[in-house]
Design a protein around this motif. Structure first.
Motif, PDB file in Angstrom:
ATOM      1  N   GLY A  25       0.773  -1.234   0.000  1.00 48.64           N
ATOM      2  CA  GLY A  25       0.000   0.000   0.000  1.00 48.64           C
ATOM      3  C   GLY A  25       0.803   1.282   0.000  1.00 48.64           C
ATOM      4  N   ARG A  26       2.135   1.172  -0.191  1.00 44.72           N
ATOM      5  CA  ARG A  26       2.979   2.373  -0.186  1.00 44.72           C
ATOM      6  C   ARG A  26       4.102   2.248  -1.208  1.00 44.72           C
ATOM      7  N   PHE A  27       4.573   3.391  -1.677  1.00 41.85           N
ATOM      8  CA  PHE A  27       5.790   3.398  -2.480  1.00 41.85           C
ATOM      9  C   PHE A  27       6.965   3.316  -1.507  1.00 41.85           C
ATOM     10  N   THR A  28       7.888   2.399  -1.769  1.00 41.98           N
ATOM     11  CA  THR A  28       8.964   2.133  -0.816  1.00 41.98           C
ATOM     12  C   THR A  28      10.342   2.545  -1.322  1.00 41.98           C
ATOM     13  N   GLN A  29      10.556   2.492  -2.636  1.00 42.56           N
ATOM     14  CA  GLN A  29      11.871   2.863  -3.156  1.00 42.56           C
ATOM     15  C   GLN A  29      11.802   3.151  -4.647  1.00 42.56           C
ATOM     16  N   ILE A  30      12.853   3.800  -5.124  1.00 44.41           N
ATOM     17  CA  ILE A  30      13.033   4.038  -6.551  1.00 44.41           C
ATOM     18  C   ILE A  30      14.383   3.445  -6.942  1.00 44.41           C
ATOM     19  N   GLN A  31      14.377   2.660  -8.003  1.00 40.98           N
ATOM     20  CA  GLN A  31      15.609   2.135  -8.583  1.00 40.98           C
ATOM     21  C   GLN A  31      15.957   3.016  -9.775  1.00 40.98           C
ATOM     22  N   TRP A  32      17.187   3.525  -9.805  1.00 43.78           N
ATOM     23  CA  TRP A  32      17.653   4.409 -10.870  1.00 43.78           C
ATOM     24  C   TRP A  32      18.657   3.672 -11.743  1.00 43.78           C
ATOM     25  N   GLN A  33      18.542   3.850 -13.065  1.00 47.36           N
ATOM     26  CA  GLN A  33      19.485   3.240 -14.000  1.00 47.36           C
ATOM     27  C   GLN A  33      19.860   4.255 -15.078  1.00 47.36           C
ATOM     28  N   ARG A  34      21.131   4.217 -15.445  1.00 49.42           N
ATOM     29  CA  ARG A  34      21.629   5.081 -16.520  1.00 49.42           C
ATOM     30  C   ARG A  34      22.812   4.373 -17.161  1.00 49.42           C
ATOM     31  N   SER A  35      22.858   4.397 -18.462  1.00 48.84           N
ATOM     32  CA  SER A  35      23.933   3.740 -19.195  1.00 48.84           C
ATOM     33  C   SER A  35      25.297   4.232 -18.706  1.00 48.84           C
ATOM     34  N   GLY A  36      26.178   3.286 -18.411  1.00 49.06           N
ATOM     35  CA  GLY A  36      27.530   3.633 -17.982  1.00 49.06           C
ATOM     36  C   GLY A  36      27.661   3.975 -16.515  1.00 49.06           C
ATOM     37  N   GLN A  37      26.553   3.922 -15.755  1.00 44.43           N
ATOM     38  CA  GLN A  37      26.570   4.251 -14.331  1.00 44.43           C
ATOM     39  C   GLN A  37      26.087   3.046 -13.518  1.00 44.43           C
ATOM     40  N   PRO A  38      26.591   2.875 -12.298  1.00 41.36           N
ATOM     41  CA  PRO A  38      26.047   1.805 -11.452  1.00 41.36           C
ATOM     42  C   PRO A  38      24.618   2.150 -11.036  1.00 41.36           C
ATOM     43  N   PRO A  39      23.752   1.146 -10.865  1.00 41.68           N
ATOM     44  CA  PRO A  39      22.381   1.413 -10.408  1.00 41.68           C
ATOM     45  C   PRO A  39      22.398   2.098  -9.035  1.00 41.68           C
ATOM     46  N   GLN A  40      21.400   2.903  -8.797  1.00 48.46           N
ATOM     47  CA  GLN A  40      21.246   3.621  -7.533  1.00 48.46           C
ATOM     48  C   GLN A  40      19.865   3.309  -6.958  1.00 48.46           C
ATOM     49  N   THR A  41      19.736   3.394  -5.646  1.00 46.18           N
ATOM     50  CA  THR A  41      18.453   3.166  -4.980  1.00 46.18           C
ATOM     51  C   THR A  41      18.132   4.345  -4.074  1.00 46.18           C
ATOM     52  N   THR A  42      16.907   4.831  -4.168  1.00 43.71           N
ATOM     53  CA  THR A  42      16.387   5.849  -3.252  1.00 43.71           C
ATOM     54  C   THR A  42      15.324   5.196  -2.388  1.00 43.71           C
ATOM     55  N   THR A  43      15.508   5.199  -1.078  1.00 45.01           N
ATOM     56  CA  THR A  43      14.492   4.714  -0.152  1.00 45.01           C
ATOM     57  C   THR A  43      13.485   5.838   0.074  1.00 45.01           C
ATOM     58  N   LEU A  44      12.200   5.512  -0.057  1.00 44.44           N
ATOM     59  CA  LEU A  44      11.141   6.513   0.092  1.00 44.44           C
ATOM     60  C   LEU A  44      10.445   6.389   1.442  1.00 44.44           C
ATOM     61  N   THR A  45      10.066   7.528   1.988  1.00 42.17           N
ATOM     62  CA  THR A  45       9.309   7.600   3.234  1.00 42.17           C
ATOM     63  C   THR A  45       8.064   8.432   2.980  1.00 42.17           C
ATOM     64  N   PHE A  46       6.915   7.948   3.471  1.00 44.82           N
ATOM     65  CA  PHE A  46       5.691   8.747   3.342  1.00 44.82           C
ATOM     66  C   PHE A  46       5.892  10.069   4.071  1.00 44.82           C
ATOM     67  N   SER A  47       5.553  11.176   3.400  1.00 40.89           N
ATOM     68  CA  SER A  47       5.749  12.501   3.962  1.00 40.89           C
ATOM     69  C   SER A  47       4.432  13.147   4.376  1.00 40.89           C
ATOM     70  N   SER A  48       3.476  13.196   3.429  1.00 35.69           N
ATOM     71  CA  SER A  48       2.206  13.873   3.690  1.00 35.69           C
ATOM     72  C   SER A  48       1.250  13.566   2.541  1.00 35.69           C
ATOM     73  N   THR A  49       0.099  14.191   2.598  1.00 31.21           N
ATOM     74  CA  THR A  49      -0.883  14.127   1.510  1.00 31.21           C
ATOM     75  C   THR A  49      -1.160  15.559   1.077  1.00 31.21           C
ATOM     76  N   ASN A  50      -1.134  15.811  -0.239  1.00 29.78           N
ATOM     77  CA  ASN A  50      -1.367  17.177  -0.711  1.00 29.78           C
ATOM     78  C   ASN A  50      -2.858  17.512  -0.714  1.00 29.78           C
ATOM     79  N   GLY A  51      -3.204  18.711  -1.143  1.00 29.83           N
ATOM     80  CA  GLY A  51      -4.583  19.183  -1.147  1.00 29.83           C
ATOM     81  C   GLY A  51      -5.507  18.407  -2.064  1.00 29.83           C
ATOM     82  N   GLN A  52      -4.952  17.647  -3.004  1.00 32.81           N
ATOM     83  CA  GLN A  52      -5.759  16.816  -3.906  1.00 32.81           C
ATOM     84  C   GLN A  52      -5.890  15.389  -3.394  1.00 32.81           C
ATOM     85  N   GLY A  53      -5.409  15.129  -2.176  1.00 34.07           N
ATOM     86  CA  GLY A  53      -5.502  13.794  -1.592  1.00 34.07           C
ATOM     87  C   GLY A  53      -4.470  12.822  -2.139  1.00 34.07           C
ATOM     88  N   GLN A  54      -3.405  13.329  -2.714  1.00 32.64           N
ATOM     89  CA  GLN A  54      -2.365  12.487  -3.309  1.00 32.64           C
ATOM     90  C   GLN A  54      -1.208  12.309  -2.325  1.00 32.64           C
TER      91      GLN A  54
END
Length: 88
Positions: free
Chosen positions: A14-43
């Motif tokens: 039920g939540r977004f937990t991470q982002i995997q990043w890829q780019r040619s010629g670069q090692p993969p990177q990972t961003t760990t995500l944390t729930f922050s808030s909900t905007n005015g549109q309920g997102q």
């Protein structure tokens, strides 16, 4: 993203937990995500960092009802925003 990095955001339990990043010629990177808030549109808004230094924001445009075809908007500080579609 417009600079050659491609991302895949992971949605689990039920939540977004991470982002995997890829780019040619670069090692993969990972961003760990944390729930922050909900905007005015309920997102839900998630935050993290790219390479532990650059702010990352993911906005769940589905309002928390993630399904195939739902959209997210991802911003990386200094790179700008990019929109993506959920595949599964």
């Amino acid at each position: 993203m417009n600079n050659g990095w491609f991302y895949t955001a992971e949605f689990r339990d039920g939540r977004f937990t991470q982002i995997q990043w890829q780019r040619s010629g670069q090692p993969p990177q990972t961003t760990t995500l944390t729930f922050s808030s909900t905007n005015g549109q309920g997102q839900p808004i998630y935050t993290g960092a790219f390479q532990a230094a650059t702010a990352v924001t993911l906005v769940d445009l589905s309002g928390g009802n993630v399904q195939p075809g739902s959209q997210v908007s991802v911003e990386v500080e200094e790179w700008g925003w990019a929109r993506g579609n959920c595949r599964r």
